[in-house]
Design a protein around this motif. Structure first.
Motif, mmCIF file in Angstrom:
data_model
loop_
_atom_site.group_PDB
_atom_site.id
_atom_site.type_symbol
_atom_site.label_atom_id
_atom_site.label_comp_id
_atom_site.label_asym_id
_atom_site.label_seq_id
_atom_site.Cartn_x
_atom_site.Cartn_y
_atom_site.Cartn_z
ATOM 1 N N THR A 1 0.832 -1.186 0.000
ATOM 2 C CA THR A 1 0.000 0.000 0.000
ATOM 3 C C THR A 1 0.868 1.237 0.000
ATOM 4 O OG1 THR A 1 -0.106 -0.101 2.410
ATOM 5 C CG2 THR A 1 -1.903 -1.135 1.197
ATOM 6 N N ALA A 2 0.319 2.369 -0.386
ATOM 7 C CA ALA A 2 1.048 3.635 -0.413
ATOM 8 C C ALA A 2 0.915 4.317 0.945
ATOM 9 C CB ALA A 2 0.506 4.534 -1.519
ATOM 10 N N PHE A 3 1.993 4.864 1.448
ATOM 11 C CA PHE A 3 2.000 5.494 2.767
ATOM 12 C C PHE A 3 2.653 6.856 2.663
ATOM 13 C CE2 PHE A 3 1.656 1.039 3.630
ATOM 14 C CZ PHE A 3 0.850 0.948 4.752
ATOM 15 N N SER A 4 2.192 7.749 3.507
ATOM 16 C CA SER A 4 2.824 9.058 3.626
ATOM 17 C C SER A 4 2.686 9.490 5.078
ATOM 18 C CB SER A 4 2.161 10.085 2.704
ATOM 19 O OG SER A 4 0.791 10.235 3.044
ATOM 20 N N MET A 5 3.537 10.407 5.500
ATOM 21 C CA MET A 5 3.469 10.908 6.876
ATOM 22 C C MET A 5 3.824 12.376 6.879
ATOM 23 S SD MET A 5 6.940 9.354 8.669
ATOM 24 C CE MET A 5 6.799 7.700 8.016
ATOM 25 N N PRO A 6 3.407 13.109 7.905
ATOM 26 C CA PRO A 6 3.740 14.531 7.993
ATOM 27 C C PRO A 6 5.251 14.747 8.039
ATOM 28 C CG PRO A 6 2.041 13.948 9.606
ATOM 29 C CD PRO A 6 2.548 12.661 9.018
ATOM 30 N N SER A 7 5.677 15.909 7.572
ATOM 31 C CA SER A 7 7.114 16.200 7.514
ATOM 32 C C SER A 7 7.769 16.149 8.881
ATOM 33 C CB SER A 7 7.337 17.582 6.893
ATOM 34 O OG SER A 7 6.847 17.618 5.565
ATOM 35 N N TRP A 8 7.088 16.638 9.910
ATOM 36 C CA TRP A 8 7.682 16.641 11.248
ATOM 37 C C TRP A 8 7.905 15.218 11.754
ATOM 38 C CZ3 TRP A 8 5.250 14.211 15.262
ATOM 39 C CH2 TRP A 8 3.886 13.927 15.117
ATOM 40 N N GLN A 9 6.963 14.329 11.410
ATOM 41 C CA GLN A 9 7.090 12.937 11.825
ATOM 42 C C GLN A 9 8.239 12.253 11.103
ATOM 43 O OE1 GLN A 9 3.752 10.072 11.039
ATOM 44 N NE2 GLN A 9 3.410 10.321 13.250
ATOM 45 N N LEU A 10 8.337 12.543 9.811
ATOM 46 C CA LEU A 10 9.437 11.985 9.026
ATOM 47 C C LEU A 10 10.781 12.477 9.555
ATOM 48 C CD1 LEU A 10 10.330 10.319 6.569
ATOM 49 C CD2 LEU A 10 10.067 12.383 5.176
ATOM 50 N N ALA A 11 10.848 13.752 9.945
ATOM 51 C CA ALA A 11 12.095 14.322 10.475
ATOM 52 C C ALA A 11 12.498 13.636 11.782
ATOM 53 C CB ALA A 11 11.931 15.829 10.691
ATOM 54 N N LEU A 12 11.530 13.342 12.631
ATOM 55 C CA LEU A 12 11.838 12.659 13.884
ATOM 56 C C LEU A 12 12.387 11.249 13.635
ATOM 57 C CD1 LEU A 12 8.812 13.666 16.181
ATOM 58 C CD2 LEU A 12 11.186 14.455 16.339
ATOM 59 N N TRP A 13 11.728 10.524 12.731
ATOM 60 C CA TRP A 13 12.206 9.180 12.415
ATOM 61 C C TRP A 13 13.595 9.240 11.779
ATOM 62 C CZ3 TRP A 13 10.750 5.116 14.674
ATOM 63 C CH2 TRP A 13 9.416 4.871 15.013
ATOM 64 N N ALA A 14 13.796 10.204 10.883
ATOM 65 C CA ALA A 14 15.098 10.336 10.221
ATOM 66 C C ALA A 14 16.194 10.616 11.238
ATOM 67 C CB ALA A 14 15.040 11.445 9.170
ATOM 68 N N THR A 15 15.913 11.489 12.210
ATOM 69 C CA THR A 15 16.894 11.790 13.247
ATOM 70 C C THR A 15 17.245 10.545 14.056
ATOM 71 O OG1 THR A 15 16.050 14.058 13.437
ATOM 72 C CG2 THR A 15 17.370 13.197 15.282
ATOM 73 N N ALA A 16 16.213 9.765 14.409
ATOM 74 C CA ALA A 16 16.448 8.545 15.184
ATOM 75 C C ALA A 16 17.327 7.564 14.418
ATOM 76 C CB ALA A 16 15.109 7.889 15.534
ATOM 77 N N TYR A 17 17.085 7.422 13.123
ATOM 78 C CA TYR A 17 17.871 6.478 12.323
ATOM 79 C C TYR A 17 19.275 7.000 12.050
ATOM 80 C CZ TYR A 17 14.200 3.056 11.433
ATOM 81 O OH TYR A 17 13.279 2.059 11.584
ATOM 82 N N VAL A 18 19.443 8.302 11.871
ATOM 83 C CA VAL A 18 20.776 8.871 11.642
ATOM 84 C C VAL A 18 21.650 8.672 12.882
ATOM 85 C CG1 VAL A 18 22.054 11.026 11.358
ATOM 86 C CG2 VAL A 18 20.113 10.530 9.873
ATOM 87 N N VAL A 19 21.092 8.934 14.051
ATOM 88 C CA VAL A 19 21.841 8.732 15.296
ATOM 89 C C VAL A 19 22.244 7.264 15.432
ATOM 90 C CG1 VAL A 19 21.665 8.737 17.810
ATOM 91 C CG2 VAL A 19 20.788 10.680 16.497
ATOM 92 N N LEU A 20 21.315 6.365 15.137
ATOM 93 C CA LEU A 20 21.601 4.927 15.210
ATOM 94 C C LEU A 20 22.776 4.554 14.311
ATOM 95 C CD1 LEU A 20 18.920 2.097 15.020
ATOM 96 C CD2 LEU A 20 21.018 1.950 13.713
ATOM 97 N N VAL A 21 22.724 5.005 13.063
ATOM 98 C CA VAL A 21 23.765 4.650 12.106
ATOM 99 C C VAL A 21 25.124 5.218 12.528
ATOM 100 C CG1 VAL A 21 24.563 4.951 9.725
ATOM 101 C CG2 VAL A 21 22.169 4.380 10.165
ATOM 102 N N LEU A 22 25.142 6.479 12.950
ATOM 103 C CA LEU A 22 26.412 7.106 13.344
ATOM 104 C C LEU A 22 27.039 6.394 14.546
ATOM 105 C CD1 LEU A 22 25.599 10.923 12.948
ATOM 106 C CD2 LEU A 22 27.013 9.485 11.468
ATOM 107 N N VAL A 23 26.226 6.116 15.557
ATOM 108 C CA VAL A 23 26.748 5.443 16.757
ATOM 109 C C VAL A 23 27.236 4.033 16.419
ATOM 110 C CG1 VAL A 23 26.164 4.560 19.048
ATOM 111 C CG2 VAL A 23 25.323 6.804 18.329
ATOM 112 N N ALA A 24 26.446 3.300 15.627
ATOM 113 C CA ALA A 24 26.801 1.918 15.292
ATOM 114 C C ALA A 24 28.071 1.849 14.448
ATOM 115 C CB ALA A 24 25.650 1.240 14.571
ATOM 116 N N VAL A 25 28.154 2.677 13.431
ATOM 117 C CA VAL A 25 29.317 2.648 12.547
ATOM 118 C C VAL A 25 30.577 3.088 13.294
ATOM 119 C CG1 VAL A 25 30.364 3.693 10.500
ATOM 120 C CG2 VAL A 25 27.985 2.940 10.422
#
Length: 376
Positions: A24-48
């Motif tokens: 199915t097609a999904f979309s989310m508000p920009s603020w929500q996407l920004a929060l998820w993106a921040t969480a994943y960026v922090v994860l990747v930086l710390v892990a790497v």
């Protein structure tokens, strides 16, 4: 385990009448996407950063190059690759439900996650087996450097073989104008066969090794905590080695428990989806998936933190690695911890009697010669 959006396992024929379901097609508000993106960026930086540092600490210091630590390198490499090549790209796919990365990377994304997850957990299993032999059966032969490399190579080969079916049937499709990366099983594939494959994968990369490690560490724990030290040696090297072994076992048990907790909800999500495919149609499932996927991927960043907190040699290594930071000040003891080898008199004392060797049973003759212990 591959390039999942909300649902990627579909059956299509080899002809033009291909059918896509469960997407199915999904979309989310920009603020929500920004929060998820921040969480994943922090994860990747710390892990790497963390796993790269662990690899450097071991490879750059001769004292750290032991059998156990080579498996830790393998684990750190798998976690680093998982964070760098799966977490970020899969987040983009799951947050937009559109595949931007082409056919070749679609193949890669359906091969790689299963491969590195298998490598991660079987590296932990190999560490448990190595500690089991060193502590429970200290007089049995230990793995040589060549045997260790062969075991590591074997883990990678089996992992690739297990993931190959998903890679082989990966395909790019266009559904309602959106590009998808899917595992396109042939239409004549029986649903029970596909379900069996998924269940076998989950058992092999999760439940089976966890059971093996639980049994191994249970026996190791009973052996270590029941081990008595002669009164005249209660404050000597034997006590220090026994304490070090206990700390290392505690650290590795914490690593295993963390992995199990992080990955369990993710596996349950796909087991439930195999029996109840309509859950992929609900819009809320996007948020559920992103949360479960983040939790699973976060397992890649905890191990370096555990090593640093619970192992003094790794802690010294992290201080040396980040000495350019103004708040980190390595000491001379930190340098000595990673470069100093035990004196000849200490090594001879370790191997002098059967009782002493039993207390320091994770030291093989070759390791004693090089001043290396079985753990970090």
């Amino acid at each position: 385990m591959g390039a999942y959006a909300m649902g990627t396992d579909i059956n299509i024929s080899s002809g033009p009448e291909g059918n896509a379901t469960g997407i199915t097609a999904f979309s989310m508000p920009s603020w929500q996407l920004a929060l998820w993106a921040t969480a994943y960026v922090v994860l990747v930086l710390v892990a790497v950063t963390g796993n790269a540092t662990v690899i450097w600490i071991i490879l750059a210091h001769q004292r750290m190059r032991t059998v156990t630590n080579y498996f830790i390198i393998n684990l750190a490499l798998a976690d680093l690759c998982m964070a760098a090549f799966n977490a970020a790209f899969n987040f983009v796919y799951a947050s937009h439900n559109i595949w931007y990365f082409g056919q070749a990377f679609c193949y890669f994304q359906n091969l790689f996650p299963i491969t590195v997850t298998f490598v991660s957990i079987y590296s932990m299993t190999a560490i448990a087996a190595d500690r089991y032999m060193a502590i429970v059966h200290p007089f049995q032969p230990r793995l040589s450097a060549l045997s260790t490399k062969a075991v590591i190579a074997g883990i990678w080969l089996v992992a690739l073989a297990l993931a190959f079916p998903q890679c082989f049937y990966s395909a790019i499709i266009v559904d309602q104008g959106a590009t998808k990366c899917v595992v396109a099983w042939p239409k004549d594939s029986k649903s029970k066969t596909l379900l069996l494959y998924h269940l076998v994968v989950i058992v092999l990369i999760y439940f089976l090794p966890l059971v093996v490690m639980f049994l191994a560490y249970s026996v190791i724990g009973l052996t270590l905590w029941r081990r008595a030290i002669p009164t005249h040696q209660a404050h000597g090297a034997n006590l220090r080695h026994l304490t070090a072994k206990k700390k290392f076992v505690k650290a590795m048990v914490l690593v295993v428990v963390t992995f199990a907790v992080c990955w369990l909800p993710y596996h349950l999500y796909f087991i439930l989806g195999s029996f109840q495919e309509d859950i992929y149609y609900h819009k809320f499932i996007q948020q559920v998936y992103l949360a479960l996927f983040w939790l699973a991927m976060s397992s890649t960043m905890y191990n370096p933190i555990i090593y640093c907190c619970l192992n003094h040699r790794f802690r010294s290594g992290f201080r040396l690695a980040f000495r350019c930071c103004p708040w980190v000040t390595p000491t001379q003891e930190d340098k000595m911890e990673l470069t100093h080898t035990p004196s000849l008199s200490i090594r001879v004392n370790r191997c002098h009697t059967k009782d002493t060797l039993f207390m320091t049973g994770d030291i093989t003759p070759s390791e004693a010669t090089n001043g290396q212990a079985g753990g970090p």
